[in-house]
Design a protein around this motif. Sequence first.
Motif, mmCIF file in Angstrom:
data_model
loop_
_atom_site.group_PDB
_atom_site.id
_atom_site.type_symbol
_atom_site.label_atom_id
_atom_site.label_comp_id
_atom_site.label_asym_id
_atom_site.label_seq_id
_atom_site.Cartn_x
_atom_site.Cartn_y
_atom_site.Cartn_z
ATOM 1 N N THR A 20 53.617 -35.525 -23.312
ATOM 2 C CA THR A 20 54.666 -34.742 -22.681
ATOM 3 C C THR A 20 55.345 -35.593 -21.765
ATOM 4 O O THR A 20 56.219 -34.897 -20.810
ATOM 5 C CB THR A 20 54.102 -33.361 -21.954
ATOM 6 O OG1 THR A 20 52.972 -34.044 -21.229
ATOM 7 C CG2 THR A 20 53.272 -32.377 -23.000
ATOM 8 N N TYR A 121 55.942 -16.711 -19.015
ATOM 9 C CA TYR A 121 55.137 -17.603 -18.414
ATOM 10 C C TYR A 121 53.746 -16.893 -18.212
ATOM 11 O O TYR A 121 52.674 -17.236 -18.669
ATOM 12 C CB TYR A 121 55.527 -18.654 -17.542
ATOM 13 C CG TYR A 121 54.870 -19.872 -17.158
ATOM 14 C CD1 TYR A 121 53.644 -20.150 -17.839
ATOM 15 C CD2 TYR A 121 55.254 -20.660 -15.928
ATOM 16 C CE1 TYR A 121 52.845 -21.252 -17.507
ATOM 17 C CE2 TYR A 121 54.524 -21.764 -15.938
ATOM 18 C CZ TYR A 121 53.278 -22.109 -16.688
ATOM 19 O OH TYR A 121 52.499 -23.306 -16.281
ATOM 20 N N TYR A 124 52.168 -15.407 -21.095
ATOM 21 C CA TYR A 124 51.538 -16.418 -21.894
ATOM 22 C C TYR A 124 49.946 -16.786 -21.202
ATOM 23 O O TYR A 124 49.132 -16.866 -22.171
ATOM 24 C CB TYR A 124 52.397 -17.734 -22.064
ATOM 25 C CG TYR A 124 51.653 -19.030 -22.792
ATOM 26 C CD1 TYR A 124 51.322 -18.788 -23.933
ATOM 27 C CD2 TYR A 124 51.144 -20.102 -22.046
ATOM 28 C CE1 TYR A 124 50.792 -19.799 -24.549
ATOM 29 C CE2 TYR A 124 50.424 -21.357 -22.607
ATOM 30 C CZ TYR A 124 50.243 -21.083 -24.050
ATOM 31 O OH TYR A 124 49.737 -22.176 -24.697
ATOM 32 N N CYS A 128 46.451 -16.368 -23.233
ATOM 33 C CA CYS A 128 45.594 -17.311 -23.317
ATOM 34 C C CYS A 128 44.192 -16.730 -22.943
ATOM 35 O O CYS A 128 43.058 -16.956 -23.431
ATOM 36 C CB CYS A 128 45.775 -18.536 -22.703
ATOM 37 S SG CYS A 128 47.130 -19.494 -23.396
ATOM 38 N N ALA A 140 45.774 -24.473 -20.796
ATOM 39 C CA ALA A 140 47.002 -23.950 -20.431
ATOM 40 C C ALA A 140 47.449 -23.682 -18.642
ATOM 41 O O ALA A 140 48.381 -23.763 -18.312
ATOM 42 C CB ALA A 140 46.992 -22.625 -20.955
ATOM 43 N N GLU A 207 48.113 -28.173 -27.498
ATOM 44 C CA GLU A 207 49.116 -27.122 -28.009
ATOM 45 C C GLU A 207 49.652 -26.296 -26.663
ATOM 46 O O GLU A 207 50.638 -25.965 -26.146
ATOM 47 C CB GLU A 207 49.103 -26.340 -29.130
ATOM 48 C CG GLU A 207 48.945 -27.086 -30.263
ATOM 49 C CD GLU A 207 48.768 -26.006 -31.761
ATOM 50 O OE1 GLU A 207 48.477 -25.094 -31.307
ATOM 51 O OE2 GLU A 207 48.470 -26.790 -32.844
ATOM 52 N N ALA A 208 48.403 -25.998 -26.043
ATOM 53 C CA ALA A 208 48.431 -24.973 -24.942
ATOM 54 C C ALA A 208 49.075 -25.854 -23.589
ATOM 55 O O ALA A 208 49.776 -25.453 -22.906
ATOM 56 C CB ALA A 208 47.124 -24.370 -24.521
ATOM 57 N N THR A 210 50.973 -28.549 -23.920
ATOM 58 C CA THR A 210 52.441 -28.506 -24.003
ATOM 59 C C THR A 210 53.322 -27.442 -23.924
ATOM 60 O O THR A 210 54.403 -27.342 -23.154
ATOM 61 C CB THR A 210 52.635 -29.238 -25.457
ATOM 62 O OG1 THR A 210 51.589 -30.297 -25.755
ATOM 63 C CG2 THR A 210 54.013 -29.387 -25.745
ATOM 64 N N ARG A 211 52.862 -26.199 -24.295
ATOM 65 C CA ARG A 211 53.615 -25.022 -24.426
ATOM 66 C C ARG A 211 53.810 -24.703 -22.696
ATOM 67 O O ARG A 211 54.891 -24.210 -22.196
ATOM 68 C CB ARG A 211 52.856 -23.852 -24.948
ATOM 69 C CG ARG A 211 53.401 -22.526 -24.763
ATOM 70 C CD ARG A 211 54.899 -22.560 -25.605
ATOM 71 N NE ARG A 211 54.867 -22.482 -26.920
ATOM 72 C CZ ARG A 211 55.577 -22.979 -27.576
ATOM 73 N NH1 ARG A 211 56.576 -23.906 -27.198
ATOM 74 N NH2 ARG A 211 55.489 -23.284 -28.938
ATOM 75 N N GLU A 214 56.235 -27.063 -21.198
ATOM 76 C CA GLU A 214 57.660 -26.130 -21.666
ATOM 77 C C GLU A 214 57.998 -25.079 -20.593
ATOM 78 O O GLU A 214 59.211 -24.925 -20.289
ATOM 79 C CB GLU A 214 57.529 -25.844 -23.079
ATOM 80 C CG GLU A 214 57.380 -26.841 -23.892
ATOM 81 C CD GLU A 214 57.344 -26.546 -25.487
ATOM 82 O OE1 GLU A 214 58.119 -27.015 -26.075
ATOM 83 O OE2 GLU A 214 56.713 -25.691 -25.709
#
Length: 237
Positions: A20, A121, A124, A128, A140, A207-208, A210-211, A214
């Motif tokens: 990232t 956010y 999310y 999780c 996350a 993935e978590a 990175t999300r 973001e």
Amino acid sequence: MSKLPDPPAGGFCAEAWQHTARLQDAILKLPFNEALTDGSLSRDVFAFYIVQDARYLVGFAQALSAAATRSDDADDAAFLAGAANAALLEERRLHAGYVEEFGLTEAETAGIETSPTCLGYTSYLKACALAESYPVLLAAILPCFWVYQHVGATILEATGGAEGHPYQAWIKTYADDEFASAVRSARELVDKVAARSDEATRGKMLEAFTRATEFEWMFWHSAWVKETWPTAEFLAR
């Protein structure tokens, strides 16, 4: 100010930060953070941000609490539960302090609607907590710790210590040694859990991470534009 040492080579955190890296740099270059650095950030934009951040921290604390209940290590559970408590205390301290400084009333802050990004956010992180494994949940959660410390430390260095800066309290909150220590502990926990996870789980952890990173970018941006719901014109609120 405490600079965080690089994560161990080959560890999950080193991989996640490298993955990232361009996004982390983009966060520092967002108009909100550039204006925060030079002190030109308008008070109404910062007030909007503080209200959204206070609401986000409640959801963040809930995700931390959920992680604490799922840990099989007493020390790790204590760290996560303590971080959840600290997030709520920080929400009250910073929010109350700036509300008083800006002369905002409770009615005015209540009138600021939760932004789509803030809701997205926190939703999310809660998703999780409900649907993902413990390692993925930790991944996350980590960006909120790490990105804020990175931004705070970078701004503190750029301002020469932030003395006399209009947002000195915020800058020093996220650039001090105590917060750096918490971030270090969070990184060590994530690296430890990732090291004993299989390749598929590590992939989902990345993935978590990175999300959530973001979402960090989106959160700063949404504060700058004072994001509203695009459907508001169709509804009586």
